[in-house]
Design a protein around this motif. Structure first.
Motif, PDB file in Angstrom:
ATOM      1  N   ALA A 166       0.745  -1.390  -0.013  1.00 38.13           N
ATOM      2  CA  ALA A 166      -0.114   0.042   0.006  1.00 38.13           C
ATOM      3  C   ALA A 166       0.796   1.330   0.000  1.00 38.13           C
ATOM      4  CB  ALA A 166      -0.928  -0.035   1.070  1.00 38.13           C
ATOM      5  N   ARG A 167       2.167   1.311   0.863  1.00 36.75           N
ATOM      6  CA  ARG A 167       2.898   2.422   0.570  1.00 36.75           C
ATOM      7  C   ARG A 167       3.338   2.499  -0.622  1.00 36.75           C
ATOM      8  NH1 ARG A 167       7.994   3.270   4.972  1.00 36.75           N
ATOM      9  NH2 ARG A 167       8.686   5.403   4.248  1.00 36.75           N
ATOM     10  N   LEU A 168       3.788   1.825  -1.340  1.00 39.70           N
ATOM     11  CA  LEU A 168       4.318   1.751  -2.811  1.00 39.70           C
ATOM     12  C   LEU A 168       3.420   2.281  -3.750  1.00 39.70           C
ATOM     13  CD1 LEU A 168       6.502  -1.668  -2.738  1.00 39.70           C
ATOM     14  CD2 LEU A 168       7.204   0.790  -2.425  1.00 39.70           C
ATOM     15  N   GLY A 169       1.989   2.258  -3.339  1.00 35.26           N
ATOM     16  CA  GLY A 169       1.137   2.651  -4.429  1.00 35.26           C
ATOM     17  C   GLY A 169       0.942   1.617  -5.596  1.00 35.26           C
ATOM     18  N   THR A 170       0.037   2.110  -6.593  1.00 32.91           N
ATOM     19  CA  THR A 170       0.054   1.330  -7.634  1.00 32.91           C
ATOM     20  C   THR A 170       0.587   1.779  -9.024  1.00 32.91           C
ATOM     21  OG1 THR A 170      -2.232   2.482  -8.097  1.00 32.91           O
ATOM     22  CG2 THR A 170      -2.300   0.456  -6.567  1.00 32.91           C
ATOM     23  N   GLN A 171       1.281   3.051  -8.990  1.00 38.89           N
ATOM     24  CA  GLN A 171       1.723   3.543 -10.276  1.00 38.89           C
ATOM     25  C   GLN A 171       2.725   2.527 -10.981  1.00 38.89           C
ATOM     26  OE1 GLN A 171       2.282   4.777  -7.051  1.00 38.89           O
ATOM     27  NE2 GLN A 171       4.409   5.349  -6.715  1.00 38.89           N
ATOM     28  N   THR A 172       3.402   1.713 -10.352  1.00 37.78           N
ATOM     29  CA  THR A 172       4.603   1.098 -10.731  1.00 37.78           C
ATOM     30  C   THR A 172       4.165  -0.613 -10.173  1.00 37.78           C
ATOM     31  OG1 THR A 172       6.326   2.509 -10.133  1.00 37.78           O
ATOM     32  CG2 THR A 172       6.974   0.571 -10.545  1.00 37.78           C
ATOM     33  N   PRO A 173       4.155  -1.495 -11.198  1.00 43.68           N
ATOM     34  CA  PRO A 173       3.900  -3.018 -10.824  1.00 43.68           C
ATOM     35  C   PRO A 173       5.020  -3.362  -9.549  1.00 43.68           C
ATOM     36  CG  PRO A 173       4.241  -2.636 -13.071  1.00 43.68           C
ATOM     37  CD  PRO A 173       4.594  -1.206 -12.488  1.00 43.68           C
ATOM     38  N   THR A 174       4.213  -4.180  -8.746  1.00 38.89           N
ATOM     39  CA  THR A 174       4.967  -4.699  -7.651  1.00 38.89           C
ATOM     40  C   THR A 174       4.537  -6.344  -7.592  1.00 38.89           C
ATOM     41  OG1 THR A 174       5.023  -2.769  -6.515  1.00 38.89           O
ATOM     42  CG2 THR A 174       5.255  -4.613  -5.148  1.00 38.89           C
ATOM     43  N   ALA A 175       5.798  -7.024  -7.323  1.00 40.43           N
ATOM     44  CA  ALA A 175       5.350  -8.366  -7.428  1.00 40.43           C
ATOM     45  C   ALA A 175       6.105  -8.949  -6.468  1.00 40.43           C
ATOM     46  CB  ALA A 175       5.616  -9.274  -8.761  1.00 40.43           C
ATOM     47  N   ALA A 176       5.535 -10.103  -5.856  1.00 43.02           N
ATOM     48  CA  ALA A 176       6.510 -10.929  -4.633  1.00 43.02           C
ATOM     49  C   ALA A 176       6.220 -12.613  -5.258  1.00 43.02           C
ATOM     50  CB  ALA A 176       5.863 -10.829  -3.315  1.00 43.02           C
ATOM     51  N   LEU A 177       7.260 -13.246  -4.989  1.00 42.66           N
ATOM     52  CA  LEU A 177       7.235 -14.889  -5.236  1.00 42.66           C
ATOM     53  C   LEU A 177       6.330 -15.627  -4.246  1.00 42.66           C
ATOM     54  CD1 LEU A 177      10.535 -15.465  -6.715  1.00 42.66           C
ATOM     55  CD2 LEU A 177       8.839 -14.854  -8.101  1.00 42.66           C
ATOM     56  N   VAL A 178       6.584 -14.946  -3.077  1.00 38.61           N
ATOM     57  CA  VAL A 178       5.823 -15.536  -1.895  1.00 38.61           C
ATOM     58  C   VAL A 178       5.565 -14.533  -0.815  1.00 38.61           C
ATOM     59  CG1 VAL A 178       6.253 -17.246   0.238  1.00 38.61           C
ATOM     60  CG2 VAL A 178       7.441 -17.660  -1.808  1.00 38.61           C
ATOM     61  N   THR A 179       4.131 -14.797  -0.412  1.00 35.83           N
ATOM     62  CA  THR A 179       3.684 -13.931   0.438  1.00 35.83           C
ATOM     63  C   THR A 179       3.338 -14.337   1.833  1.00 35.83           C
ATOM     64  OG1 THR A 179       2.637 -12.561  -1.296  1.00 35.83           O
ATOM     65  CG2 THR A 179       1.664 -12.182   0.821  1.00 35.83           C
ATOM     66  N   TYR A 180       3.546 -13.889   3.031  1.00 34.96           N
ATOM     67  CA  TYR A 180       2.999 -14.343   4.251  1.00 34.96           C
ATOM     68  C   TYR A 180       2.313 -13.322   4.672  1.00 34.96           C
ATOM     69  CZ  TYR A 180       7.135 -17.663   4.032  1.00 34.96           C
ATOM     70  OH  TYR A 180       8.034 -18.629   3.764  1.00 34.96           O
TER      71      TYR A 180
END
Length: 180
Positions: A166-180
């Motif tokens: 949420a802090r990063l916002g949505t203007q740049t794609p963000t991805a994670a391989l594993v989410t906890y």
């Protein structure tokens, strides 16, 4: 099971939780057992490079100290891109730009060489963990301040309850391989 599901399962089996480190109340996600396993290391690099490739050509991969340094060079090689380190304050020898940010358990400053990014370059920002988003946000600001275009933010592990995405916002794609 898809290959991404197989990798996520392998990663979860190898990433260990260390309670109360580096201070009480913090659960550290240790990726070193995953990277020590040859299939884990190869799968991590393949999965990160595969996601990054969907964002188009990449000129530079910015790796954030310290575990981002382990991941970024092989991903950059797979993408045919260069590697740029973002380091803790005082570690780079030439002229730098700096950003200070908050962590879940304190604050820190990161730096990049002023000549590391050429205006208009397409840049991937890569780190091991997305927690509060401070580190990725600071690195993104450093890159854009030098004229680079951040085309994606990529991590191995996301700690969703800490709200970093949420802090990063949505203007740049963000991805994670594993989410906890």
């Amino acid at each position: 099971m898809t290959s991404s599901e197989q990798f996520a399962s392998l990663a979860r089996d190898h990433i260990r939780a260390i309670e109360d480190w580096p201070e009480p109340g913090v659960t550290f996600r240790d990726i070193t057992p995953l990277l020590a396993d040859p299939a884990g290391l190869a799968g991590t690099v393949d999965a990160l490079a595969g996601i990054a490739a969907t964002w188009g050509p990449i000129d530079k991969v910015v790796g954030i100290e310290a575990r981002g340094f382990v991941l970024a060079p092989p991903v950059a090689m797979r993408l045919g891109a260069g590697f740029v380190p973002v380091r803790k304050a005082g570690k780079l020898p030439a002229a730098v730009e700096s950003r200070t940010y908050d962590l879940e358990y304190g604050s820190a400053t990161v730096e990049i060489h002023r000549d590391a990014i050429v205006t208009g370059e397409r840049v991937l920002v890569l780190d091991d963990v997305l927690a509060t988003g401070g580190t990725l946000s600071a690195a993104r600001d450093l890159v854009t301040g030098l004229g680079g275009r951040v085309v994606g933010q990529l991590v191995l592990v996301e700690l969703a309850p800490l709200g970093g995405r949420a802090r990063l916002g949505t203007q740049t794609p963000t991805a994670a391989l594993v989410t906890y």
